[in-house]
Scaffold this active site. Structure first.
Site, PDB file in Angstrom:
ATOM      1  CG  ASP A   1      -1.943  -0.993   1.337  1.00 55.85           C
ATOM      2  OD1 ASP A   1      -2.008  -1.847   0.436  1.00 55.85           O
ATOM      3  OD2 ASP A   1      -2.744  -0.945   2.291  1.00 55.85           O
TER       4      ASP A   1
ATOM      5  CB  SER B   1       9.187   1.740   4.599  1.00 61.30           C
ATOM      6  OG  SER B   1       7.892   1.974   5.113  1.00 61.30           O
TER       7      SER B   1
ATOM      8  CG  HIS C   1       2.128  -8.937   0.446  1.00 62.33           C
ATOM      9  ND1 HIS C   1       1.512 -10.048   0.971  1.00 62.33           N
ATOM     10  CD2 HIS C   1       1.964  -7.951   1.372  1.00 62.33           C
ATOM     11  CE1 HIS C   1       0.988  -9.749   2.153  1.00 62.33           C
ATOM     12  NE2 HIS C   1       1.255  -8.481   2.425  1.00 62.33           N
TER      13      HIS C   1
END
Length: 268
Positions: A86, A227, A142
Site C-alpha cells: 500500500d 519506508s 508482498h
C-alpha cells in the site's frame, strides 16, 4: 506526551543512536499504550487488522501487523505485476541508460542503488516504480510476481528520512539508506524488489528467510517504521497501466501493469 513520541518516531533521523532508542521503545511493552493515539493520529483503518488492537503487545507489533484474509485482493491476471505494498507512487517511468530520472527532482544511478551488483545490467533500460509508505499505510511487503529468489542482498546504510522533504532536499537518499534487495525470477525475466529502510536500525525484515519462492501476493518482508519500495523491472519486459501517474495511491495486490517477453533479448 504520546503525540510527541510519535512525532519523533516518524520524523526519521539519520543518527543511529536515536534510531536504536526509538527501536527499543517501539518493541517495548510500554509502547502498546500509544497504539490508540497512533491509530487516531494517522486515521489507520484498525478494523482491517488481523487481531484486535488489545492483542498487540507493542507499537512495533501493531505497525508490522498482518491484515484479515481478503482485505487486499490480488489481481488474478496471469501476466500482471502487482503492487507489493500500500503506497503512494513517488515516481514511475522508463530507466534511461542506467539512470532513474526525476525522483522528487533528483536522478538516481541504478549502479549505486543496486550497490554495484552484476544484476544492474538487466535493469539499465527497464522500468521503475518508487512507492512511498506513510505511517498510515499497511507496512508488509508482498511479492509482485510468481517466481523464485535468485539472490538477496542486505546493504547496511544510513537511516535518513524518506519523506517528501528529505527526498527533495537531501542527496541520493534511496542509494544511501539501508536496503534489502530481493531479485525474483519470473516467467519473462526478473524483478528487483528494493526495500529502503529508515528510522530503526535493521528496520527491514524478511517474513521467513528460509522461503525462496513466492506466488504473487505472498508475504515477503516487512518494515519497522518509515519506508519506500523501489520496484525495478527487467529491460523490455514490462508495460505499465496507462492510467497510473506519480501521486496516485495504490494498494497491495492491484495491477501496476503487464509482464511480457522482452523483444530486446528474445526472452520467452
Amino acid at each position: 506526551m504520546a503525540k510527541k513520541v510519535l512525532r519523533l518516531m516518524t520524523e526519521l533521523s539519520s543518527r543511529k543512536s536515536i534510531s536504536r532508542i526509538m527501536g527499543r521503545f517501539s518493541h517495548s511493552s510500554v509502547s502498546r499504550y500509544v497504539i490508540p493515539t497512533f491509530i487516531r493520529n494517522y486515521k489507520i483503518p484498525a478494523s482491517e487488522a488481523e487481531k484486535d488492537i488489545s492483542e498487540y503487545h507493542s507499537l512495533n507489533a501493531f505497525f508490522t501487523r498482518k491484515l484479515k484474509p481478503g482485505m487486499r485482493p490480488i489481481d488474478t491476471d496471469e501476466h500482471s505485476l502487482t503492487s507489493p505494498v500500500d503506497a503512494r507512487i513517488t515516481a514511475m517511468g522508463d530507466i534511461s541508460s542506467g539512470t532513474i530520472l526525476n525522483v522528487k527532482g533528483q536522478n538516481y544511478s541504478i549502479d549505486e542503488l543496486l550497490h554495484h551488483s552484476p544484476h544492474l545490467e538487466l535493469y539499465k533500460n527497464g522500468y521503475v516504480f518508487v512507492l512511498y509508505l506513510s505511517p498510515t499505510d499497511y507496512h508488509r511487503i508482498h511479492s509482485p510476481v510468481t517466481g523464485v529468489k535468485m539472490e538477496s542482498e542486505h546493504i547496511r546504510g544510513r537511516v535518513y528520512p524518506v519523506n517528501d522533504f528529505a527526498m527533495t532536499h537531501m542527496p541520493s537518499v534511496l542509494s544511501r539508506n539501508e536496503r534489502l534487495i530481493t531479485y525474483i525470477a519470473h516467467s519473462f525475466g526478473e524483478v528487483a524488489v528494493i526495500k529502503v529502510g529508515a528510522m530503526n536500525v535493521s528496520s527491514i525484515q524478511y517474513s521467513d528467510e528460509s522461503v525462496s519462492q513466492w506466488s504473487k501476493g505472498d508475504d515477503l518482508a516487512y518494515f519497522e517504521f518509515g519506508s519506500t519500495v523501489v520496484l525495478l523491472m527487467e529491460n523490455g519486459t514490462f508495460t505499465p497501466r496507462d492510467d497510473l501517474k506519480p501521486g496516485d495511491t495504490v494498494r497491495m495486490g492491484q495491477a501496476l501493469g503487464d509482464l511480457h517477453p522482452s523483444p530486446l533479448s528474445g526472452n520467452h
